[in-house]
Structures are given as C-alpha cells and as structure tokens.
Design a protein around this motif. Structure first.
Motif, PDB file in Angstrom:
ATOM      1  N   THR A  27      -7.221   2.927  -2.080  1.00  0.00           N
ATOM      2  CA  THR A  27      -6.945   1.519  -1.761  1.00  0.00           C
ATOM      3  C   THR A  27      -7.965   0.542  -2.341  1.00  0.00           C
ATOM      4  O   THR A  27      -7.591  -0.392  -3.062  1.00  0.00           O
ATOM      5  CB  THR A  27      -6.865   1.356  -0.230  1.00  0.00           C
ATOM      6  OG1 THR A  27      -5.828   2.220   0.240  1.00  0.00           O
ATOM      7  CG2 THR A  27      -6.566  -0.074   0.166  1.00  0.00           C
ATOM      8  N   ASP A  69      -0.751  -0.348  -4.746  1.00  0.00           N
ATOM      9  CA  ASP A  69      -2.077   0.110  -5.184  1.00  0.00           C
ATOM     10  C   ASP A  69      -2.048   1.566  -5.641  1.00  0.00           C
ATOM     11  O   ASP A  69      -2.856   1.987  -6.477  1.00  0.00           O
ATOM     12  CB  ASP A  69      -3.139  -0.119  -4.092  1.00  0.00           C
ATOM     13  CG  ASP A  69      -2.841   0.588  -2.780  1.00  0.00           C
ATOM     14  OD1 ASP A  69      -1.691   1.025  -2.572  1.00  0.00           O
ATOM     15  OD2 ASP A  69      -3.766   0.697  -1.943  1.00  0.00           O
ATOM     16  N   HIS A  70      -1.099   2.345  -5.101  1.00  0.00           N
ATOM     17  CA  HIS A  70      -0.915   3.752  -5.458  1.00  0.00           C
ATOM     18  C   HIS A  70       0.314   4.215  -4.715  1.00  0.00           C
ATOM     19  O   HIS A  70       0.850   3.476  -3.869  1.00  0.00           O
ATOM     20  CB  HIS A  70      -2.136   4.601  -5.058  1.00  0.00           C
ATOM     21  CG  HIS A  70      -2.535   4.392  -3.641  1.00  0.00           C
ATOM     22  ND1 HIS A  70      -1.826   4.924  -2.586  1.00  0.00           N
ATOM     23  CD2 HIS A  70      -3.523   3.640  -3.082  1.00  0.00           C
ATOM     24  CE1 HIS A  70      -2.372   4.539  -1.456  1.00  0.00           C
ATOM     25  NE2 HIS A  70      -3.397   3.735  -1.717  1.00  0.00           N
ATOM     26  N   ASP A  92       0.845  -1.192   0.000  1.00  0.00           N
ATOM     27  CA  ASP A  92       0.000   0.000   0.000  1.00  0.00           C
ATOM     28  C   ASP A  92       0.879   1.241   0.000  1.00  0.00           C
ATOM     29  O   ASP A  92       1.843   1.324   0.757  1.00  0.00           O
ATOM     30  CB  ASP A  92      -0.905  -0.023   1.244  1.00  0.00           C
ATOM     31  CG  ASP A  92      -2.281   0.546   0.963  1.00  0.00           C
ATOM     32  OD1 ASP A  92      -2.364   1.770   0.765  1.00  0.00           O
ATOM     33  OD2 ASP A  92      -3.251  -0.239   0.934  1.00  0.00           O
ATOM     34  N   THR A  93       0.564   2.213  -0.870  1.00  0.00           N
ATOM     35  CA  THR A  93       1.177   3.545  -0.768  1.00  0.00           C
ATOM     36  C   THR A  93       2.676   3.543  -1.058  1.00  0.00           C
ATOM     37  O   THR A  93       3.455   4.214  -0.391  1.00  0.00           O
ATOM     38  CB  THR A  93       0.900   4.155   0.642  1.00  0.00           C
ATOM     39  OG1 THR A  93      -0.432   3.828   1.048  1.00  0.00           O
ATOM     40  CG2 THR A  93       1.033   5.653   0.628  1.00  0.00           C
TER      41      THR A  93
HETATM   42 ZN    ZN Z   1      -3.913   2.149  -0.529  1.00  0.00          ZN
END
Ligand code: ZN
Length: 474
Positions: free
Chosen positions: A85, A275-276, A45-46
């Motif tokens: 997310t 995801d980003h 994530d992130t």
């Molecule tokens: Zn995320």
C-alpha cells in the motif's frame, strides 16, 4: 540524494516556468481561455484488474467502472511497482519507483524531501484534499504532503459508503479555486466482509458460518482440515472478495453520478486505479505483499478527460503507476518535473517494447520474522502448497511486451502473459534469447532507477542492517 532545499528550489523553478508553459499548452490545444481542470485520483486498495468488467472480468459485475472506462482511455497493461500500500501509493503520488522514493515497505514514511503531486497542485493554486480509508495512509505515512485537507478514518479503516459522501461534500464547499482530490477506497482489502445485500446467492451454509473472512478465520478453517484450506472455502473466500469489488463499484457509481449531477465530471481529469491486486494463485493466497505475479501486479488504470483524451481508446502498451502523475499534469496543462521517473500517457502512442520495473518489498526483519509463522499456519490451499515468504533476498523483475521476467538472487523466471497470463510455466530455459533481452532490460531499469533510500539516520536500525547486507548502503 536531493535535500529539502533542492526540492524547494525545484518547486520554485517549477512555479517560475508555470505561466509560460501554461499558456503554451493551452494554445497548443486550441482552447485559449479554458479554465484549469479539476483533478480526481481514485485509488481502490487491493483491486485486481481481472475483477473489473472493462478488463474482461467474468466473476464480478462492475457497471459503473465499466461506464467510466467507456468514456475514458483504458490502459490494458498497467503494473503496480510494488504490491504494497504505502510504496505503491507513493509511486502514484511522486512518479518514482519505490526504490527511488525510498519507501520500500509499509513501516517507512515518505520523506519531506519528496516532491508530490499534491504539492505541485497546491503551488499552482489548487485547493487540495485527500480522503483515505485506512490509517496506514494517515499523516504519519507522509501521504499528507501538499494536502490542505487530509481526512483519515478514526478507526483502522472505513467503508466507501462513509468516505464517498465526505469527498462529495468537500467538493461542494464554496471555493473559487480548481480542486485536486485524492480518494482512497479500501473495501476489497481483507477482511472480506461484504454487506448482507452483497452476499445473496452465496453458499447459505458458509454465509451462516462465516459471513466475513479474515486471515485468522482462514487459519482456523485450515487448521480444522489438517492445514489445508478446502477448495469450497477457497472458492467462497474469492466470492466474498468479488462481492466487495461489486460494493466498491456501486460507490464508484455514486461518485461519478455525483460529479455528473454537479456538472463537474467533464471538467475533471479523473484517474481510476488500484495500488495493487490480491493473490489467489502461484502459491500465494489472500494477501498481496509477497507475490509479483499478475494477480497482485496487474491493476486497472482508466483516465477520463474528454476535453483531450479520446473516450473509448484502449492502450495495449505496458505502463506503470509511476506514469499517473505526469499524465495528470500534462492533461491539466502543467509542466512535468524532471525528477519524475514516469512518462505522460496523455498523448502517448503505443510503445510495444516498453518494460517497467517490479519489486518485492524490503521487510524490516522484525516484521518479516513473524510472517513465515503466519504463512505456515495454512500449509496449502485447496491442495496447492503455499509459497514461503521471502525475507532475505532481493526479488525484482520487469514486465512488458506480453512477457514477465523475475529474478531472485540467482533464480530466474520467465513467463508469457499473452494471450492470457501463464505463470505456471517458467520458460527461461526454452526461450534463452528472450530471457537475455528481459535480463538486459532489468539491468537497464535498475541502473537508471537506483535505490535512493531515505537518509540512513531515519531508517529503522534493523532495516538498515538488511540494506547493508544487500549492499545498498555503506
Ligand atoms: Zn494496498
């Protein structure tokens, strides 16, 4: 809109065609008796691509991800479809843009009618398991579809040191079936709170005062400074993020070494992605949901499967996270459903003209109303104004071929991304021909991927009203 029954028919058709296509793809790669590979999808994530060594990071050391990249195919230009997310993960799992799978913010859930990668592998006889690190991706999100084991943290979130060993233990369970495993790590997401051994070398005074940074702490620090977050705090906060990435890298090493030690690594189709990213520029800071700039949209994408993917290959064509599922299916010798919007990258040659879609989330108005307040509490970051949070207009764009085009209502932005992203200068007026081409590419992408919002009966009434205002539902 496809009904559940349609999806079941599709799944049935898929099963029916399985044997023939499986035999076909196995014979085409010349390994008549190869067992189906295991599949492992790791989503961090992130994670900004530019914080990974294999993507040129100068602010982190990520030796374990870099080793993985050397043994794999590296997609240099992979885009998240939406910097959020749930929408982005569901694009990975369904090979559909958020506007197609219908989850356009974190308050919506993936409908049962969605066809997910886990459901396909389960139907193919795989043992399926998921270990997620934030409750936002728990069972209520729809992410659990197709997973016979679905492990969610008891608290809001959990660290890699907790979840990686759980995933390895799951792989150790005795079972003759091949495995499909999704592992989600959350550590780089705020709060930025690296463990003590990852804070070495940072400003000792700041470490003492704020060993971790979250949004509330940043607001307090900005308020104590007239609304402006000082440059020293800004740089320190970015360092904390970078150290969280290094911590994550350590656990990626534990994971890949664990697979290697078990003799599983080379028999596994392993995808590493995010995801980003996270916003550190262009008016957006320490968040991701509102920015369509490279810090949030450019993600790492590394696919390792030495049996059919040439180690060390680097692909410069633009790809999207919607391409992950078809890539995995092709690598595993399985057919790709027509419902998928992405394309397999397993045997793709570079396509310099490809454009992929980017989209800002649709906020539920009640949630959106709270966001401007939050944003205004930090008026500027190191002297640079923050951007207003967008709540009432559609913001979409395309990226590819070294350029990005974004459109918000009537406003257009055109940015050159090569040799390095230059999103400080809007070139829409100086490059009208290119602007026209990208505008046309956006129109084409929007019409071939129409908004397919979930059954209106399932939508929050306020969001439904917003979508109605935008002309998406009657
Ligand atoms: Zn995320």
């Amino acid at each position: 809109m496809s009904s559940l029954a349609d999806r079941r028919l599709l799944a049935g058709a898929l099963l029916g065609s399985l044997l023939g296509s499986l035999l076909g793809s196995l014979s085409s790669c010349g390994k008549p008796s190869a067992a189906p590979p295991n599949v492992l999808i790791v989503t961090v994530d992130t994670l900004r691509a530019d914080h990974v060594g294999a993507y040129g990071s100068t602010v982190t050391r990520t030796p374990h991800i870099d080793r993985l990249a050397e043994e794999a195919v590296v997609f240099e230009h992979a885009a998240a479809p939406m910097p959020l997310t749930r929408p982005s993960h569901f694009s990975i799992l369904t090979s559909r843009y958020p506007r197609e799978h219908g989850v356009v913010n974190n308050a919506m859930s993936l409908p049962e009618s969605a066809l997910t990668l886990a459901e396909i592998f389960a139907a193919e006889g795989y043992r399926t398991g998921a270990f997620v690190s934030v409750r936002l991706l728990g069972s209520g999100s729809g992410a659990q579809q197709g997973f016979e084991s679905f492990d969610v943290p008891a608290r809001t979130q959990r660290a890699a040191e907790e979840v990686v060993p759980l995933a390895l233990s799951w792989l150790d369970e005795e079972d003759e079936r091949p495995t499909f495993l999704w592992l989600h790590l959350f550590d780089p997401h705020q709060p930025y709170a690296p463990a003590a051994e990852y804070r070495e070398g940072l400003d000792p005074k700041l470490v003492e005062r704020a060993p971790a940074m979250d949004w509330e702490t940043l607001i307090q620090l900005a308020q104590a400074n007239g609304g402006d977050l000082p440059a020293r705090i800004f740089e320190y906060t970015k360092q904390l993020y970078a150290r969280e990435v290094e911590y994550t890298d350590h656990w990626i090493g534990e994971l890949t070494n664990g697979l290697r030690a078990r003799g599983l690594l080379d028999d596994t189709v392993l995808v590493f992605t995010a995801d980003h990213g996270e916003a550190f520029e262009n008016g957006y800071y320490f968040e991701h949901a509102d920015s369509l700039y490279e810090g949030t949209m450019h993600v790492p994408l590394i696919v390792r499967y030495p049996r059919s993917l040439t180690p060390g290959r680097r692909v410069s064509a633009q790809v999207s996270l919607i391409d992950v599922a078809p890539t995995v299916l092709e690598a595993a010798g399985l057919p790709v459903p027509e419902a998928f919007s992405g394309r397999s990258l397993a045997s793709a040659e570079d396509e310099p003209e490809r454009m992929v879609l980017l989209q800002h989330p649709f906020y539920q108005p009640d949630a959106a109303l709270r966001r401007p307040d939050r944003q205004h509490e930090i008026e500027s970051v190191a002297g640079m104004p923050t951007a207003p949070v967008l709540v009432d207009a559609e913001r979409v764009g395309v990226v590819g071929g070294g350029w990005k085009y974004l459109r918000t209502g009537e406003d257009e932005e055109l940015y050159r991304l090569e040799p390095t992203p230059d999103e400080g200068q809007n070139r829409i007026r100086e490059s009208p021909d290119r602007g026209e081409r990208l505008r046309a590419a956006l129109e084409e992408a929007l019409s071939s991927h129409p908004l397919n919002i979930i059954d209106p009966a399932e939508i929050n009434p306020q969001l439904l009203e917003l979508l109605r205002d935008l002309g998406y539902v009657e």
